[in-house]
Write a protein that holds these residues in place. Structure first.
Motif, short mmCIF file in Angstrom:
data_model
loop_
_atom_site.label_atom_id
_atom_site.label_comp_id
_atom_site.label_asym_id
_atom_site.label_seq_id
_atom_site.Cartn_x
_atom_site.Cartn_y
_atom_site.Cartn_z
N LEU B 133 -2.42 -99.63 121.13
CA LEU B 133 -2.90 -98.33 121.62
C LEU B 133 -4.28 -98.50 122.23
O LEU B 133 -4.62 -97.86 123.23
N ARG B 134 -5.09 -99.37 121.65
CA ARG B 134 -6.46 -99.50 122.15
C ARG B 134 -6.50 -100.04 123.57
O ARG B 134 -7.39 -99.72 124.33
N ASP B 135 -5.50 -100.88 123.94
CA ASP B 135 -5.48 -101.39 125.32
C ASP B 135 -5.28 -100.25 126.31
O ASP B 135 -5.88 -100.23 127.39
N VAL B 136 -4.43 -99.30 125.94
CA VAL B 136 -4.20 -98.14 126.80
C VAL B 136 -5.47 -97.28 126.85
O VAL B 136 -5.90 -96.83 127.93
N LEU B 137 -6.09 -97.09 125.70
CA LEU B 137 -7.30 -96.26 125.65
C LEU B 137 -8.44 -96.92 126.45
O LEU B 137 -9.22 -96.24 127.12
#
Lengths: 163, 371
Positions: B133-137
């Motif tokens: 998720l952090r890569d998307v964020l």
């Protein structure tokens, strides 16, 4: 819509309504079906609860807030009915209990022990007609029995818990 | 959604309940809520897609893959609209995670509480594959004001039922193990488990792991709806059984408790006197690791250390085993008690709360020994 899709649609429609259509015909049950089990959720969700009148009233208030069509005058009667049918005197579910071997053992564990204790069922001791009535009553109250497995379940109950 | 749409959208589950999930306990036929009998959990460390429990709050969404998009917006510098190929372009990872419904064990609450009456089997372990998720964020460039990430699935409520929208703190969202998953045990996630994309928040109660995700909103505040501000919350202090607790006196339930359950033999099993019986089950502890499991065969008077299997991963349950020779005829109370790396041990008595969350009392089964 293809024949297959049409057939699936009617199968699903009949499954969705089976618990409602076979229920007792008194007004309060019809009200419950119209406001709850034909609209937002199935009957199992109601049948597994073990609440008193105050608990059912809180649940109905929540459901009315979420759009359930229950008039204020009907709410009190429905709370009393639900508390009479689905209260704390009913045994806890016991689906992780050991059960006799048999063709419908899985059906017994998932369809019956989701609501009842094995010992309670064992005490009933009925003949085929009696187990058939009991199973049909449970279906009316929301029990789910996989399609085509009702007779297997009745055979299992008769084999293991006969008179 | 009107009644006709509801019935049509539920058509899927009824057929699936009758076929794919045929051995599960149907707690609710619609929305679909299926519990795994413990004897199916006993099959192995990984729970198959067919045997894994199902929790849904609303009817399944009608997913059109060619039209599917994930919107990322809110406190970000770059709003995103990601397609499936966009999602697949991020770095892939796989994590084995035990998911447990926050209400697992609710059926044992005394006095009873409303809700799905889960017993022991609203828990399962699967290998989830997806992206961080952090890569998307990070691609969306989260602003410094961001405190929470709000997740919304494609499932829609009927009438005035609140939408199932939840949020997690930005720290958990940015954790490298928090993921958007598209595969479950190597296959495309089945529709009832969140196809085509779901959140996996390892170690947290499973309601945080939103299914069918189509919307991510980065925010200064938690999600505002019923499923964040009223549900999935526990009293901020111990309360007497039966107490009505105002939501303002509650906090969100996040990381899972330490817990263990027996998966074999079953409660009430009969065994021959003198036989050797393997007492086994699983223990898990959310974000912590299981350090030991003790088993008692005399109703908790004495305890013995069980063996732990080698299969392990962070956020995942451990299988425990204890060999017991049935010493004499009679009915024996057998108990399990897990301890974790945070020093937490399962209690022997329950702490009641109004929604039956976090039930983790030492598991107990009765074994009958016959001559």
């Amino acid at each position: 819509m293809s024949k297959v899709n049409l057939a699936i649609f009617f199968l699903v429609w009949s499954l969705a309504d089976i618990a409602c259509a076979q229920g007792p015909a008194d007004a309060i049950v019809q009200k419950m079906e119209a406001a709850c089990t034909r609209v937002c959720h199935g009957p199992s969700l109601i049948a597994q609860q073990r609440l008193d009148v105050a608990g059912w009233t809180r649940e109905l208030n929540k459901m009315v807030g979420w759009g359930a069509d229950i008039a204020g005058s009907e709410k009190e009667e429905l709370s009393r009915y639900l508390a009479e049918k689905f209260n704390n005197t009913r045994p806890r579910p016991s689906s992780s209990q050991a059960t006799p071997e048999g063709k419908a053992k899985n059906v017994f564990q998932t369809s019956c022990l989701g609501c009842h204790d094995v010992t309670l069922i064992a005490r009933l001791k009925a003949d085929r007609a009696g187990w058939t009535r009991a199973v049909e009553r449970m279906v009316n109250w929301g029990a789910y029995i996989p399609p085509g497995r009702k007779e297997d379940l009745i055979d299992y109950l008769l084999t293991n818990f006969a008179q | 959604m009107n009644r006709r749409e509801f019935v049509l959208s539920n058509a899927g589950f009824l057929l699936q309940a009758a076929t794919i999930k045929k051995d599960l306990i149907i707690r609710s036929e619609s929305p679909a809520d299926f519990e795994t009998p413990v004897q199916l959990l006993d099959k192995g460390w990984i729970t198959s897609n067919e045997d894994h429990y199902v929790r849904s709050h609303l009817p399944f969404p009608n997913v059109q893959l060619n039209e599917w998009k994930l919107a990322v917006e809110g406190e970000v510098n770059r709003s995103l609209n990601l397609t499936i190929p966009d999602i697949r372009a991020f770095t892939e990872l796989t994590r084995t995670v035990t998911l447990e419904c926050s209400g697992n064990g609710r059926a044992f609450a005394d006095p009873p509480v409303p809700g799905l009456q889960w017993e022991k089997g609203a828990v399962g372990t699967a290998r989830w594959t997806g992206i961080r998720l952090r890569d998307v964020l990070m691609k969306a460039q989260v602003k410094p004001a961001a405190k929470h990430v709000i997740l919304n699935g494609a499932d829609l409520p009927i009438r005035a039922v609140p939408d199932f929208v939840r949020s997690i703190p930005i720290e958990k969202a940015m954790h490298p193990d928090t993921m958007l998953a598209y595969r479950m045990n190597g296959d495309a996630i089945p529709i009832y488990h969140g196809f085509p994309l779901r959140l996996i928040v390892p170690g947290w109660e499973a309601a945080a792991s939103t299914k069918w995700i189509v919307g991510i909103s980065v925010s200064e505040a938690e999600a505002s709806g019923f499923f964040m501000q009223t549900a999935y919350r526990i009293p901020n202090r111990p309360v007497a059984p039966g107490t009505i607790v105002d939501p303002k006196d509650t906090v969100p339930y996040t990381a899972l408790n330490v817990k263990s359950i027996f998966t074999s033999p079953l409660d009430g099993a009969t065994v021959p006197v003198g036989s050797s019986i393997q007492l086994r089950g699983f223990a898990w502890a959310g974000e912590a690791d299981i350090t030991r499991v003790d088993v008692s065969t005399d109703a908790g008077r004495t305890w013995n250390i069980a063996l732990l299997d080698n299969d392990k991963a962070r956020y995942t349950w451990r299988r425990f085993r204890y060999m017991w020779r049935a010493p004499r005829t009679g009915s024996f109370v057998v108990m399990s008690r897990a301890t974790d790396s945070q020093g937490r041990t399962q209690p022997l008595a329950a702490s009641w709360n109004p929604s039956g969350y976090m039930y983790n009392v030492s598991d107990k089964i009765q074994i009958n020994v016959k001559g």
